[in-house]
Design an enzyme around this catalytic site. Structure first.
Site, PDB file in Angstrom:
ATOM      1  N   CYS A  12       0.859  -1.183   0.000  1.00 36.03           N
ATOM      2  CA  CYS A  12       0.000   0.000   0.000  1.00 36.03           C
ATOM      3  C   CYS A  12       0.895   1.232   0.000  1.00 36.03           C
ATOM      4  CB  CYS A  12      -0.942   0.001   1.207  1.00 36.03           C
ATOM      5  SG  CYS A  12      -0.132   0.151   2.814  1.00 36.03           S
ATOM      6  N   HIS A 568     -17.927 -24.818  18.148  1.00 31.62           N
ATOM      7  CA  HIS A 568     -17.178 -24.523  19.363  1.00 31.62           C
ATOM      8  C   HIS A 568     -17.656 -23.227  20.001  1.00 31.62           C
ATOM      9  CE1 HIS A 568     -14.856 -23.339  15.745  1.00 31.62           C
ATOM     10  NE2 HIS A 568     -14.864 -22.155  16.340  1.00 31.62           N
TER      11      HIS A 568
END
Length: 651
Positions: A12, A568
Site C-alpha cells: 500500500c 465450538h
C-alpha cells in the site's frame, strides 16, 4: 493431487497497515481453500518474505494486490492477477479461486502497459499516483522533523525570539541535517508521482520539476510553489515521459530511450513550462494559502480543525485521510506548525478510542474485537490510524460516526490550545520524541477525543454475545475414568493458564461420545451434543452455551468440509474444557465450505476465563488427522463408544 501453489505481493502507499492486512487475508483464504501460498510484503520497513526464483518457477499463479508500483518483470510467463490492495483484503478467496480455475492471463512484458491500464480502470489513477509519491516523501519529512525537534529539545536555548540552537554545536549540525531532509520533500514527491505514471523514465524529469517547483528563484518568486507545485510537476513529468515512451523509434534507438532521450526531453519540457508558465502563478496561490492559514484565528481556525479531524478519521488511512495529512505536512515545510498539531492529535484518536472502549465495556464486543482492541490501542500510540479499520469494517454505522466526532473534538481542542506539530506523523510517540509544541495540551486533546470516541461506541453498540473460538485443555487422561471422578479431579487441579495439549482423549470420555446421533438438522445435532456435555457436568447453563455455539455459527460455518463439523464456544457456562463427539450416519446440512453434509461432529467447549489461544492447537490437531481419508472412514465405520474412544486416542 498436488496442492495449488500461489504467490502474492501486497503493498500500500504508506506501507503500514493495509499491506499486512491484505497479506493476512490472503493467507487465511488460502488455508481455507487448501492452497499453498507465500506472500511477499512491501511495507514501510522494506520487503519481507521475498519471493525467490525457485518460488516463482514452481508457482501456479501470482496475485499482486498493491496500490503502488510493484516490479512485475520477474513474473514474465506466469499467470498474474494485478489488482488493488483492498481486493487483497476483501476478495482474497475470489482471487485465489480465479487462479485455481485458470481464469488468469499470462503476464508478458510487452503487454504490461495494457495490463496496467486494465488494473487502473478499477481504481482512481490520480489517487494511486499521488499516494505513490507521498509514500516515498513521508520518511524524509519524518526524519527531518524529528532531527530538528531533537536538536531544539536537547541543544536549544531560550531567547526572546524563541528557541535557538547555538552555532558551531553538534546540535546545530543535526538541525542542518534535518533541514536537508526537508529540502528533498517536494522533489521526492514529484519524482515518484512521475515514476508511478511512466516508470523509471519519469524519475529524472519528476525530481527536476519538483526541485524547480520548490525553488522560487527559477521564476522570480520569493516563495516556491510548495507541495502543490510539486504535485503538478510530478503529474506533468509523468505524462510527458509516458507520451514520449509511446513514440515509435528505430530499434537501434530503443535501448537508449529510457536512459537518454526520454529523461532529457521530458526534463527540458517540464522545466521550461514551470519556469515560464506554471511556477509563478502557483507560487502566488500557495503563498496566499499559507498566509491565510497562518493568520487564521477564532471561528475560522476551529472550522478548519473540524474539517481536518473529520477527514483524518473518516476513512482511516484512505484518500481523505491522506489529503489532510499531506496538507499538514506541507505546512510544516512552510514553518506553520499549528496545522499539523491538530492533525497529529486526530490521527491517533480512532485506534486509541476503540481500544479504550474494549477495555472499558468488554460485553459490548466479541472476543475477536477485544483482541483487536489491544492491537488497535498500541497502533494508536504510534500514530497508525488504520488500527481502527477492523472495527469499522464490522460495524461502520456505529464506529465511523464515533471516531469522526472524537477526532473532530480532539483536533479543535488542539487548535484552540496552539498545539504544534513539527513532524509529519501523529500519536504520543511524536510527543515523546519532542516533535510537538505544547505537549501537555496535546495529551489533553488526545485523551478527551479518545474518551469521546470510546463512550460513543459503547453507547451506540449493542451487547455482544461472545462466542469466539478460544479453547483450553486438561492434561489429565480421562478415557478410562468415570465422569464424576474426572469432574472432581479436573475442577480441583485444572489450571487454564498452564495447560498442555497431549492428545484428544485428554478432553473426551465415553459419556461424551454418541455414535448414532438422531437429529435431522444442525440445531438438533447441536442440542444433542450439548445435552451430552450437560449430563457430564461440564455446563452450568445449557442455554448460555447454546447461544455461544449459535453465535459462532452466524460468524461463519464451522463445517470445514470433508463431512466434518467442529462447532465450538467459549462462555462462563462451561466449567472445564471438554469435547463431545458424535456421528450422524446419513449426514446433516452444516453449510460446509465444500458443500458436503457433516457426519463427524466434534463440539468443543471452554470456560470464558484463562483460555488463551489453545483452541488453535486443538483445531489444528483435529483437522490434520481428519485430512486422512482412511481415518475418516474408520471413524464412520465404528459401532460403539469404546471403538470410537480407542480410535480417537490416536489424535
Amino acid at each position: 493431487m498436488a496442492k495449488t501453489k500461489i504467490l502474492a505481493v501486497t503493498a500500500c502507499p504508506v506501507g503500514i497497515a493495509h499491506t499486512y492486512m491484505a497479506a493476512e487475508s490472503l493467507q487465511k483464504a488460502a488455508e481455507s481453500l487448501g492452497v499453498d501460498i507465500k506472500v511477499e510484503t512491501q511495507g514501510s520497513i522494506g520487503v519481507e518474505n521475498l519471493l525467490t526464483e525457485e518460488d516463482i518457477t514452481q508457482a501456479d499463479g501470482i496475485i499482486i494486490a498493491a496500490d503502488k508500483e510493484v516490479s512485475k518483470d520477474r513474473f514474465a510467463g506466469k499467470k498474474v492477477i494485478i489488482t488493488g490492495v483492498q481486493d487483497g483484503i476483501h476478495k482474497a478467496e475470489e482471487l485465489i479461486q480465479q487462479i485455481q480455475k485458470g481464469e488468469v492471463p499470462v503476464y508478458k512484458p510487452e503487454l504490461a502497459t495494457k495490463m496496467a491500464v486494465k488494473a487502473k480502470n478499477s481504481e482512481n489513477p490520480i489517487y494511486k499516483h499521488l499516494m505513490s509519491g507521498v509514500s516515498y516523501m513521508v520518511p524524509f519529512i519524518v526524519v527531518g522533523g524529528l532531527l530538528i525537534a531533537l536538536a531544539l529539545t536537547l541543544g536549544g536555548e531560550q531567547t526572546p525570539s524563541g528557541i535557538i540552537v547555538p552555532e558551531n554545536s553538534i546540535w546545530k549540525n543535526i538541525e542542518s541535517i534535518g533541514a536537508t531532509s526537508f529540502m528533498f520533500m517536494v522533489p521526492i514527491l514529484a519524482g515518484f508521482i512521475a515514476v508511478s505514471i511512466a516508470d523509471r523514465p519519469g524519475l529524472v524529469p519528476g525530481m527536476i520539476g519538483g526541485y524547480i517547483a520548490a525553488n522560487g528563484s527559477f521564476y522570480g518568486s520569493t516563495a516556491g510553489a510548495g507541495f502543490i507545485g510539486g504535485i503538478i510537476a510530478g503529474f506533468l513529468a509523468g505524462y510527458v515521459a509516458l507520451a514520449i515512451k509511446k513514440i515509435q523509434v528505430p530499434k537501434a534507438v530503443q535501448s537508449v530511450m529510457p536512459i537518454i532521450f526520454i529523461p532529457i526531453i521530458s526534463s527540458a519540457i517540464v522545466g521550461l513550462l514551470f519556469i515560464y508558465v506554471i511556477g509563478a502563478p502557483v507560487a502566488k496561490i500557495f503563498d496566499m494559502l499559507t498566509t491565510w492559514l497562518a493568520g487564521m484565528q477564532g471561528g475560522s481556525s476551529i472550522i478548519l480543525a473540524m474539517i481536518l479531524g473529520a477527514m483524518i478519521a473518516f476513512d482511516m488511512g484512505g484518500p481523505l485521510n491522506k489529503v489532510a495529512f499531506l496538507f499538514g505536512s506541507a505546512m510544516i515545510a512552510e514553518g506553520n506548525y499549528e496545522i499539523m498539531g491538530p492533525i497529529a492529535v486526530a490521527i491517533c484518536i480512532p485506534p486509541i478510542g476503540l481500544g479504550l472502549a474494549t477495555f472499558i465495556k468488554k460485553e459490548k464486543f466479541s472476543q475477536t474485537e477485544i483482541e483487536a482492541g489491544k492491537a488497535s490501542f498500541t497502533m494508536g500510540l504510534f500514530g497508525i490510524t488504520e488500527g481502527a479499520i477492523p472495527f469499522a469494517a464490522q460495524d461502520p454505522l456505529r464506529v465511523i460516526p464515533s471516531i469522526v466526532v472524537g477526532s473532530m473534538v480532539g483536533s479543535v481542542i488542539a487548535m484552540i490550545a496552539n498545539v504544534g506539530g513539527r513532524v509529519a506523523h501523529g500519536g504520543p510517540i511524536v510527543a515523546v520524541l519532542g516533535g510537538i509544541d505544547n505537549v501537555l495540551m496535546f495529551f489533553v486533546s488526545v485523551i478527551i477525543g479518545s474518551m469521546i470516541t470510546a463512550l460513543l461506541v459503547i453507547t451506540l453498540k449493542k451487547d455482544s454475545k461472545k462466542s469466539s473460538i478460544p479453547l483450553a485443555t486438561a492434561t489429565t487422561p480421562i478415557d478410562n475414568v468415570p465422569t464424576e471422578k474426572v469432574n472432581k479431579k479436573i475442577e480441583k487441579e485444572i489450571d487454564l493458564n498452564h495447560l498442555e495439549i497431549k492428545k484428544l482423549t485428554d478432553l473426551i470420555s465415553l459419556d461424551l461420545i454418541e455414535p448414532n446421533l438422531e437429529g435431522t438438522t444442525r440445531e438438533e445435532i447441536i442440542d444433542e451434543l450439548i445435552e451430552k456435555l450437560d449430563e457430564s457436568g461440564i455446563l452450568t447453563s445449557k442455554q448460555q452455551f447454546r447461544q455461544a455455539i449459535l453465535t459462532r455459527e452466524k460468524e461463519g460455518t464451522t463445517g470445514i468440509g470433508m463431512n466434518i463439523a467442529i462447532p465450538h464456544g467459549k462462555t462462563n457456562a462451561v466449567k472445564r474444557p471438554a469435547i463431545a463427539f458424535g456421528i450422524k450416519r446419513d449426514g446433516v446440512d452444516w453449510k460446509s465450505l465444500d458443500g458436503s453434509v457433516s457426519k463427524l461432529i466434534f463440539m468443543i467447549a471452554v470456560p470464558e476465563s484463562g483460555a488463551g489461544d489453545m483452541h488453535l492447537k486443538i483445531l489444528q490437531m483435529i483437522s490434520r488427522k481428519l485430512m486422512d481419508e482412511e481415518f475418516r472412514n474408520q471413524l464412520l465405520n465404528i459401532k460403539t463408544k469404546r471403538e470410537a474412544l480407542e480410535l480417537l486416542k490416536t489424535i
